[in-house]
Design a protein around this motif. Structure first.
Motif, mmCIF file in Angstrom:
data_model
loop_
_atom_site.group_PDB
_atom_site.id
_atom_site.type_symbol
_atom_site.label_atom_id
_atom_site.label_comp_id
_atom_site.label_asym_id
_atom_site.label_seq_id
_atom_site.Cartn_x
_atom_site.Cartn_y
_atom_site.Cartn_z
ATOM 1 N N GLN A 163 39.232 51.872 48.387
ATOM 2 C CA GLN A 163 39.010 50.515 47.876
ATOM 3 C C GLN A 163 39.965 50.226 46.719
ATOM 4 O OE1 GLN A 163 34.842 51.565 47.252
ATOM 5 N NE2 GLN A 163 34.262 49.644 48.246
ATOM 6 N N THR A 164 40.268 48.960 46.553
ATOM 7 C CA THR A 164 41.128 48.565 45.452
ATOM 8 C C THR A 164 40.449 48.821 44.114
ATOM 9 O OG1 THR A 164 42.302 46.702 44.443
ATOM 10 C CG2 THR A 164 40.269 46.198 45.590
ATOM 11 N N GLU A 165 41.236 49.111 43.113
ATOM 12 C CA GLU A 165 40.700 49.368 41.774
ATOM 13 C C GLU A 165 40.635 48.101 40.935
ATOM 14 O OE1 GLU A 165 39.443 52.158 40.665
ATOM 15 O OE2 GLU A 165 39.862 53.251 42.514
ATOM 16 N N THR A 166 41.456 47.107 41.263
ATOM 17 C CA THR A 166 41.541 45.925 40.415
ATOM 18 C C THR A 166 40.377 44.966 40.651
ATOM 19 O OG1 THR A 166 42.882 44.683 42.012
ATOM 20 C CG2 THR A 166 44.046 46.101 40.459
ATOM 21 N N GLY A 167 39.962 44.802 41.894
ATOM 22 C CA GLY A 167 38.859 43.903 42.202
ATOM 23 C C GLY A 167 39.264 42.452 42.359
ATOM 24 N N LYS A 168 40.509 42.093 42.007
ATOM 25 C CA LYS A 168 40.926 40.699 42.115
ATOM 26 C C LYS A 168 41.017 40.260 43.569
ATOM 27 C CE LYS A 168 44.370 37.421 40.430
ATOM 28 N NZ LYS A 168 45.595 37.220 39.634
ATOM 29 N N ALA A 169 41.416 41.194 44.434
ATOM 30 C CA ALA A 169 41.552 40.858 45.850
ATOM 31 C C ALA A 169 40.203 40.707 46.545
ATOM 32 C CB ALA A 169 42.386 41.933 46.557
ATOM 33 N N CYS A 170 39.113 41.057 45.872
ATOM 34 C CA CYS A 170 37.782 41.021 46.504
ATOM 35 C C CYS A 170 37.201 39.618 46.560
ATOM 36 C CB CYS A 170 36.820 41.938 45.757
ATOM 37 S SG CYS A 170 37.333 43.673 45.686
ATOM 38 N N ALA A 171 37.723 38.701 45.742
ATOM 39 C CA ALA A 171 37.094 37.384 45.601
ATOM 40 C C ALA A 171 36.983 36.656 46.937
ATOM 41 C CB ALA A 171 37.888 36.544 44.594
ATOM 42 N N TYR A 172 38.041 36.674 47.731
ATOM 43 C CA TYR A 172 38.043 35.943 49.011
ATOM 44 C C TYR A 172 38.225 36.896 50.188
ATOM 45 C CZ TYR A 172 38.814 32.061 45.807
ATOM 46 O OH TYR A 172 38.695 31.163 44.788
ATOM 47 N N CYS A 173 37.822 38.134 50.019
ATOM 48 C CA CYS A 173 38.040 39.135 51.065
ATOM 49 C C CYS A 173 37.073 38.915 52.218
ATOM 50 C CB CYS A 173 37.885 40.544 50.501
ATOM 51 S SG CYS A 173 38.158 41.848 51.733
ATOM 52 N N THR A 174 37.607 38.997 53.438
ATOM 53 C CA THR A 174 36.783 38.843 54.634
ATOM 54 C C THR A 174 35.756 39.951 54.756
ATOM 55 O OG1 THR A 174 38.701 37.851 55.725
ATOM 56 C CG2 THR A 174 36.901 38.576 57.139
ATOM 57 N N PHE A 175 36.092 41.128 54.250
ATOM 58 C CA PHE A 175 35.245 42.308 54.445
ATOM 59 C C PHE A 175 34.403 42.639 53.220
ATOM 60 C CE2 PHE A 175 39.314 42.724 56.708
ATOM 61 C CZ PHE A 175 38.854 42.668 58.015
ATOM 62 N N ARG A 176 34.159 41.659 52.386
ATOM 63 C CA ARG A 176 33.418 41.917 51.166
ATOM 64 C C ARG A 176 31.996 42.399 51.461
ATOM 65 N NH1 ARG A 176 33.046 37.701 46.062
ATOM 66 N NH2 ARG A 176 32.111 39.150 44.565
#
Length: 429
Positions: A411-424
């Motif tokens: 998983q990403t460490e930054t978390g910024k890419a999670c906001a609109y992630c399809t697989f959240r």
């Protein structure tokens, strides 16, 4: 109402919130409040007075009274204490204890997900990405950016090829909006392929309302309605079309500042192969939004409907997965430039990467050229050639990491890419 003639020693009242006690809302009547008041009919004021009597009669002989109200604002509950309670706080001459109760909620943290590259997964990657076993195997610039944003997201989308369900929408989503705008720009510039474009020509294009309207309608029919029938836009689609028109007119206005330039082509498909250290050959493929030439400089133009950064500090930073604000648009346009250099049609001219961030089009200082901030000051990248070798090395390291069996998908460490992630929801991060 059953308590009017009863006395209680210990009394507990729940939901003593404004809107619950007294009850909010008026009568379902065609007679308005003023007429009811004028003719002496019952009004909401009368009902409030009746409930006030019930309330104070209930508390009249109680030895201990506990009034509870909810401070949360949810739906019709406004989270305010009842006016009756407020009156108690102001007028009651005896001690009143106030307590606040909270449910201690500790969100359960999801366990980190790590996908080890087992032999089965490596075999699947070989079938999907290995050019020697699959002639159609490609990695796109968006897939590379996906891996740099979050390796686990890359695993879900590119390796396992999990896709979102197709949904019928009545409004234009962000990705379709961008596709329509790209299509409109491609069609407007198509007649000038290989020709010189002047400021007067672009001015005529901007002023030709019928041409812009027809081009936008055709793009909507193809990409949104999925129909060969071109229809006039209505409702929200009309507003979206007008928004696209404003963007297109502004792009043409900004392009006029760079005239005269030679329009080469739009939606140029580029492919390039890259050999990794273990002998594996990876094929990269992408579509360049626009290619034009000015003063013996070839310009690679990429349209972006969102925001982003034009500035980069180092080539290594373009591939840094831990960077919170990685200039992914710069990485993508650099990859286009690197692939274009591999094409047989490339004539050796310097390549200048440019990015049209549409949200900055209306700024007076708009300049689409990528900036290299080496020593605190941004310098325009006039030629990709000086970064080509370092970029190829960084690209090779990134691809070798993707195919390295010892490096799992995490998983990403930054978390910024999670906001609109399809697989959240699947990831739980």
């Amino acid at each position: 109402l059953e308590t009017r003639n009863l006395d209680f020693r210990h009394l507990i009242l729940l939901s003593v919130n404004e809107g619950q006690l007294p009850k909010a809302g008026g009568d379902s009547s065609f007679i308005p409040y003023n007429l009811r008041k004028a003719f002496g009919m019952t009004t909401i004021d009368h009902k409030i007075a009746v409930y006030a009597y019930y309330f104070y009669r209930l508390l009249q002989r109680a030895e201990k009274v506990t009034l509870v109200y909810n401070t949360a604002t949810d739906g019709i509950n406004r989270g305010e204490l009842s006016r009756f309670m407020l009156q108690f706080l102001i007028e009651w001459g005896h001690p009143i204890q106030r307590k606040q109760l909270e449910a201690e909620q500790s969100p359960q943290g999801s366990a980190p997900i790590t996908i080890e590259k087992t032999p089965d997964i490596m075999e699947r990657m070989r079938k999907v990405f290995d050019l020697q076993s699959n002639p159609k195997a490609i990695i796109s610039p968006s897939a590379l950016n996906c891996y740099l944003d979050c390796p686990l997201k890359f695993y879900f989308s590119a390796v396992e090829q999990i896709r979102e369900e197709d949904e019928i929408t009545e409004t234009v989503e962000r990705d379709v909006f961008g596709s329509i705008l790209h299509k409109v720009m491609e069609e407007l510039y198509a007649p000038f392929k290989g020709k010189m474009v002047t400021a007067d020509l672009l001015k005529l294009l901007r002023k030709d309302k019928a041409l812009l309207t027809g081009t936008i309608a055709r793009a909507f029919a193809e990409l949104f309605f999925k129909s060969p029938v071109v229809r006039p836009l209505e409702g929200k689609n009309f507003l979206t079309g007008e928004m696209i028109r404003k963007y297109v007119e502004k792009i043409l206005e900004q392009d006029a500042h760079y005239t005269p330039f030679q329009y080469v082509e739009s939606e140029k498909q580029v492919r390039a192969n890259l050999a990794l250290g273990d002998g594996k050959v990876v094929q990269l493929k992408g579509f360049i939004d626009r290619v034009d030439a000015l003063d013996r400089v070839l310009r690679i133009v990429d349209y972006k409907t969102g925001n982003g950064k034009l500035v980069f500090d180092s080539v290594d930073g373009l591939f840094d997965k831990e960077a919170k604000d990685r200039p992914k648009a710069v990485m993508q346009v650099f990859l286009y430039a690197w692939m274009y250099r591999q094409l047989p049609v490339y004539n050796g001219m310097p390549i200048q990467p440019a990015i049209y961030f549409l949200r900055t089009l209306f700024q007076g200082t708009f300049d689409p050229v990528v900036l290299y901030k080496a020593h605190g000051k941004g310098e325009k990248v006039d030629s990709f050639e000086e970064f080509s070798s370092d970029f190829e090395d960084g690209l090779r390291r990134c691809l070798e990491e993707i195919f390295d069996p010892d490096v799992p998908f995490t998983q990403t460490e930054t978390g910024k890419a999670c906001a609109y992630c399809t697989f959240r929801g699947l990831c739980g991060k």
